[in-house]
Write a protein that holds these residues in place. Sequence first.
Motif, PDB file in Angstrom:
ATOM      1  N   ALA A  63      51.242  37.025  -0.447  1.00  0.00           N
ATOM      2  CA  ALA A  63      50.310  35.903  -0.513  1.00  0.00           C
ATOM      3  C   ALA A  63      50.364  35.052   0.752  1.00  0.00           C
ATOM      4  N   ILE A  64      51.562  34.659   1.165  1.00  0.00           N
ATOM      5  CA  ILE A  64      51.692  33.775   2.327  1.00  0.00           C
ATOM      6  C   ILE A  64      51.433  34.529   3.626  1.00  0.00           C
TER       7      ILE A  64
ATOM      8  N   ALA B 294      65.115  35.106  -4.501  1.00  0.00           N
ATOM      9  CA  ALA B 294      63.738  35.232  -4.018  1.00  0.00           C
ATOM     10  C   ALA B 294      63.443  34.217  -2.925  1.00  0.00           C
ATOM     11  N   ILE B 295      63.967  33.011  -3.063  1.00  0.00           N
ATOM     12  CA  ILE B 295      63.769  31.991  -2.034  1.00  0.00           C
ATOM     13  C   ILE B 295      64.391  32.439  -0.711  1.00  0.00           C
TER      14      ILE B 295
ATOM     15  N   TRP C   2      61.926  36.025   0.576  1.00  0.00           N
ATOM     16  CA  TRP C   2      60.484  36.209   0.660  1.00  0.00           C
ATOM     17  C   TRP C   2      59.967  36.210   2.090  1.00  0.00           C
TER      18      TRP C   2
ATOM     19  N   LEU D 208      55.227  36.601  -3.201  1.00  0.00           N
ATOM     20  CA  LEU D 208      55.165  35.458  -2.288  1.00  0.00           C
ATOM     21  C   LEU D 208      54.887  35.900  -0.856  1.00  0.00           C
ATOM     22  N   GLY D 209      55.550  36.964  -0.436  1.00  0.00           N
ATOM     23  CA  GLY D 209      55.362  37.435   0.929  1.00  0.00           C
ATOM     24  C   GLY D 209      53.957  37.917   1.198  1.00  0.00           C
TER      25      GLY D 209
ATOM     26  N   ALA E  38      56.882  38.283   4.033  1.00  0.00           N
ATOM     27  CA  ALA E  38      55.736  37.546   4.576  1.00  0.00           C
ATOM     28  C   ALA E  38      55.520  37.886   6.048  1.00  0.00           C
TER      29      ALA E  38
ATOM     30  N   VAL F   9      59.113  39.107  -7.148  1.00  0.00           N
ATOM     31  CA  VAL F   9      58.770  37.727  -6.789  1.00  0.00           C
ATOM     32  C   VAL F   9      58.679  37.579  -5.271  1.00  0.00           C
ATOM     33  N   SER F  10      59.640  38.124  -4.548  1.00  0.00           N
ATOM     34  CA  SER F  10      59.624  38.021  -3.082  1.00  0.00           C
ATOM     35  C   SER F  10      58.410  38.725  -2.493  1.00  0.00           C
TER      36      SER F  10
END
Length: 293
Positions: A106-107, A158-159, A162, A103-104, A166, A99-100
């Motif tokens: 993508a962002i 994950a919050i 991430w 997100l990383g 990123a 998950v991290s």
Amino acid sequence: MASLSVSPNSGTTQHWASGLRRQPLAVIGFLLVTLFVLAGLLAPWIAPSNPAAIDLLHRLQGPSVAHWCGTDELGRDTLSRLLWGARLSLAVSVSVVAVSLALGLAIGGLAGYCGGWIDHLLTIFAMNTFLALPGILLAIAFAAFLGPGFQNLVLALAIGGWAGYARLARAQVMAVKEREFIEASRALGASGMRIFFRHILPNMMQPVLVQAAVGMGGVILAEATLSFLGLGISAPTPSWGSMLNDARSHLFDSPHLVIFPAIAMALAVLSFNFLGDALRDYLDPHTRIQMGL
């Protein structure tokens, strides 16, 4: 005259054997990770007993033939709980890193590729905000807010993790997108999506994979920390952190309750660190040439 035949695989075998001799820690890390993964996956079949089975007549027993790692204060088999704890740690670490990393990428990929106000918005108001606070404190705060449970634990960790992926992804995208083959693809009329997924993403994954391998060990420690604080998986599901928490009151009369979970956790974290170092050396062409890999 007798002809000498040389197996085509002999050179490859000698090459790998020489590489393994040059990287003994990589071999140790690979073996430990393999042992950890097998213990987690095969826990339902190789665990000596039910990890939640209570036997008060045999509580706080030391290591013996019947219980190789002893029993806890409720008479539960410590080895069985260690194996099921490895299963939980493996599931949590893989889920959190996945998950991290998603997100990383993508962002960070969006910020690095688009640049301009999008980069400033995502970097200043998103990445830097999360990086300004320790990840474990964010995880504790979100875990306390969301409550115990596997999904909430993965989301909380994950919050808190991430932003590091990123930041790394953004830096790699900004470095790769200025190279000549990207300019050539853009001149040939390739779309932005094709350039990113076909050319930029494969060329930036080396440090990201290394970061993910090392991050697996960090997630194991973070999960154990939250479980130690009572913010992880609810009882009676075994966790290495909750096992250490339960053993605090028996540190001197039954030290095996602390020793075995601590050793398991240390070896798991150490194995992923060794594996991350081995991946870094293997994926870096200059290091491979220097080490003869």
